[in-house]
Design a protein around this motif. Structure first.
Motif, PDB file in Angstrom:
ATOM      1  N   ARG A  11      -0.840  -6.293   3.878  1.00  0.00           N
ATOM      2  CA  ARG A  11       0.041  -6.031   2.624  1.00  0.00           C
ATOM      3  C   ARG A  11      -0.020  -7.267   1.779  1.00  0.00           C
ATOM      4  NH1 ARG A  11       5.335  -5.142   5.775  1.00  0.00           N
ATOM      5  NH2 ARG A  11       4.563  -6.829   6.928  1.00  0.00           N
ATOM      6  N   LYS A  12      -0.502  -7.003   0.700  1.00  0.00           N
ATOM      7  CA  LYS A  12      -0.682  -7.901  -0.404  1.00  0.00           C
ATOM      8  C   LYS A  12       0.278  -8.826  -0.778  1.00  0.00           C
ATOM      9  CE  LYS A  12      -2.726  -4.956  -3.190  1.00  0.00           C
ATOM     10  NZ  LYS A  12      -3.378  -4.354  -4.298  1.00  0.00           N
ATOM     11  N   SER A  13       1.699  -8.120  -0.664  1.00  0.00           N
ATOM     12  CA  SER A  13       3.016  -8.761  -0.960  1.00  0.00           C
ATOM     13  C   SER A  13       3.568  -9.713   0.005  1.00  0.00           C
ATOM     14  CB  SER A  13       3.966  -7.630  -1.238  1.00  0.00           C
ATOM     15  OG  SER A  13       4.283  -6.982  -0.178  1.00  0.00           O
ATOM     16  N   TYR A  14       2.742  -9.437   1.358  1.00  0.00           N
ATOM     17  CA  TYR A  14       3.266 -10.336   2.414  1.00  0.00           C
ATOM     18  C   TYR A  14       2.002 -11.384   2.518  1.00  0.00           C
ATOM     19  CZ  TYR A  14       7.228  -7.765   3.661  1.00  0.00           C
ATOM     20  OH  TYR A  14       8.601  -6.890   3.593  1.00  0.00           O
ATOM     21  N   LYS A  16      -0.987 -10.677   3.137  1.00  0.00           N
ATOM     22  CA  LYS A  16      -2.099 -10.276   4.259  1.00  0.00           C
ATOM     23  C   LYS A  16      -1.852 -11.091   5.502  1.00  0.00           C
ATOM     24  CE  LYS A  16      -5.151 -10.830   0.746  1.00  0.00           C
ATOM     25  NZ  LYS A  16      -6.455 -10.630   0.027  1.00  0.00           N
ATOM     26  N   TYR A  34       3.004   6.450  -0.103  1.00  0.00           N
ATOM     27  CA  TYR A  34       2.943   5.276   0.832  1.00  0.00           C
ATOM     28  C   TYR A  34       2.214   5.530   2.035  1.00  0.00           C
ATOM     29  CZ  TYR A  34       7.124   6.958   3.010  1.00  0.00           C
ATOM     30  OH  TYR A  34       7.795   7.792   4.006  1.00  0.00           O
ATOM     31  N   ALA A  48       4.408   0.772   3.336  1.00  0.00           N
ATOM     32  CA  ALA A  48       3.777   0.052   1.969  1.00  0.00           C
ATOM     33  C   ALA A  48       3.321   1.070   0.945  1.00  0.00           C
ATOM     34  CB  ALA A  48       3.313  -1.195   2.394  1.00  0.00           C
ATOM     35  N   ASP A  51      -0.441   0.929  -3.499  1.00  0.00           N
ATOM     36  CA  ASP A  51      -1.117  -0.322  -4.264  1.00  0.00           C
ATOM     37  C   ASP A  51      -0.825  -1.632  -3.700  1.00  0.00           C
ATOM     38  OD1 ASP A  51       1.746  -0.478  -4.744  1.00  0.00           O
ATOM     39  OD2 ASP A  51       1.499   0.301  -7.051  1.00  0.00           O
ATOM     40  N   ASP A  52      -0.039  -1.617  -2.669  1.00  0.00           N
ATOM     41  CA  ASP A  52       0.401  -2.918  -1.945  1.00  0.00           C
ATOM     42  C   ASP A  52      -0.773  -3.210  -0.848  1.00  0.00           C
ATOM     43  OD1 ASP A  52       1.972  -5.289  -1.705  1.00  0.00           O
ATOM     44  OD2 ASP A  52       2.844  -4.484  -0.246  1.00  0.00           O
ATOM     45  N   ILE A  53      -1.295  -2.298  -0.559  1.00  0.00           N
ATOM     46  CA  ILE A  53      -2.198  -2.468   0.721  1.00  0.00           C
ATOM     47  C   ILE A  53      -3.580  -2.671   0.273  1.00  0.00           C
ATOM     48  CG2 ILE A  53      -0.527  -1.827   2.458  1.00  0.00           C
ATOM     49  CD1 ILE A  53      -2.106   0.972   2.334  1.00  0.00           C
ATOM     50  N   GLU A  54      -4.346  -3.443   1.023  1.00  0.00           N
ATOM     51  CA  GLU A  54      -5.703  -3.697   0.770  1.00  0.00           C
ATOM     52  C   GLU A  54      -6.686  -3.583   2.183  1.00  0.00           C
ATOM     53  OE1 GLU A  54      -8.042  -7.911   0.088  1.00  0.00           O
ATOM     54  OE2 GLU A  54      -6.584  -7.203  -1.563  1.00  0.00           O
TER      55      GLU A  54
END
Length: 270
Positions: A11-14, A16, A34, A48, A51-54
């Protein structure tokens, strides 16, 4: 790149900070989607927006899993007694796990150290429905109820069972198990995963549970409880402190009221 079930992501918001595997992708009526995520080496479930995961390079995942396997091997190699060298009458373990990959790893671990165990991959929400029949079929001494969990709103609503992803399922499974065995004299129970509602699980009848500190726990932690109780003599008490000494997060990770061991005897093989 299109994300799909089975992809390894963070998760980009955390920042990673945790590696996950995509369990499933859910499309909403508004057109957004999601992903439901499960930790690669820790027992956390999360979700998530896509768009928040990579995507994470598989080499990084393999490196983390390699370190994880090395930790398991180190634990096996550091054991004072190799129970494969004995005719052992240790406690019989029934392990219910909501994660298929963890179920397979758990079975390998129990087998390597020579413990009498049955591992079943059962989704957390189906565990309350299936536990009674499994207890009657296998008649275990130790029951492990685990999988993935997490607080929905971390830091608030600690006493609301609905603020946890699977604690209610774990709690209901404990209650069903206690209808079969009212005390730890017959059945020792561990229940929980990451950030689980510790107090509710203990009140429901568990002898050990996670997570007093509402923290993340490792994949191996429930296995440590199962092993410790199974190999401890039935005349000796296993305390939560005994467990805490053997896991990374100590007393914040697993606590409980404790229980007597379940090992009856062992005899050296001729």
């Amino acid at each position: 790149m299109r994300l799909k079930k089975g992809d390894y992501v963070a998760r980009k918001s955390y920042g990673k900070d945790i590696f996950f595997i995509i369990d499933r992708i859910i499309k909403l009526k508004n057109g957004n989607s999601y992903a439901v995520l499960k930790g690669v080496t820790i027992r956390i479930e999360a979700d998530a927006p896509l768009d928040d995961i990579e995507l994470i390079d598989y080499k990084r995942i393999k490196s983390q899993e390699r370190g994880f396997e090395e930790t398991l091997e180190k634990r096996i190699n550091n054991r004072h007694i190799d129970y494969r060298s004995y005719i052992v009458k240790t406690g019989k373990i029934l392990h219910l796990d909501g994660d298929k990959r963890y179920s397979e790893k758990s079975m390998k671990y129990y087998k390597k150290i020579g413990l009498n165990s049955i591992v079943k991959n059962i989704p957390e929400n189906k565990q309350p429905l299936m536990v009674r029949a499994l207890l009657e079929k296998y008649n275990p001494d130790i029951l492990i109820i685990t999988g993935h969990d997490a607080m929905l709103k971390k830091g608030i609503n600690y006493s609301n069972i609905y603020n946890y992803r699977n604690s209610k399922n774990f709690m209901n499974t404990i209650k069903e198990a206690r209808k079969w065995a009212k005390s730890s004299n017959k059945l020792v129970i561990f229940a929980g995963a990451c950030q689980s509602f510790f107090e509710a699980l203990i009140e429901a009848g568990a002898d050990f549970a996670s997570s007093p500190g509402r923290i993340l726990i490792d994949f191996i932690d429930p296995l440590v409880v199962a092993e410790k109780v199974a190999i401890t003599d039935r005349n000796k008490f296993v305390s939560s402190l005994d467990i805490a000494r053997e896991i990374k997060e100590g007393e914040k990770g697993i606590g409980g009221i404790g229980a007597m061991g379940k090992r009856k005897k062992y005899v050296t093989k001729m």
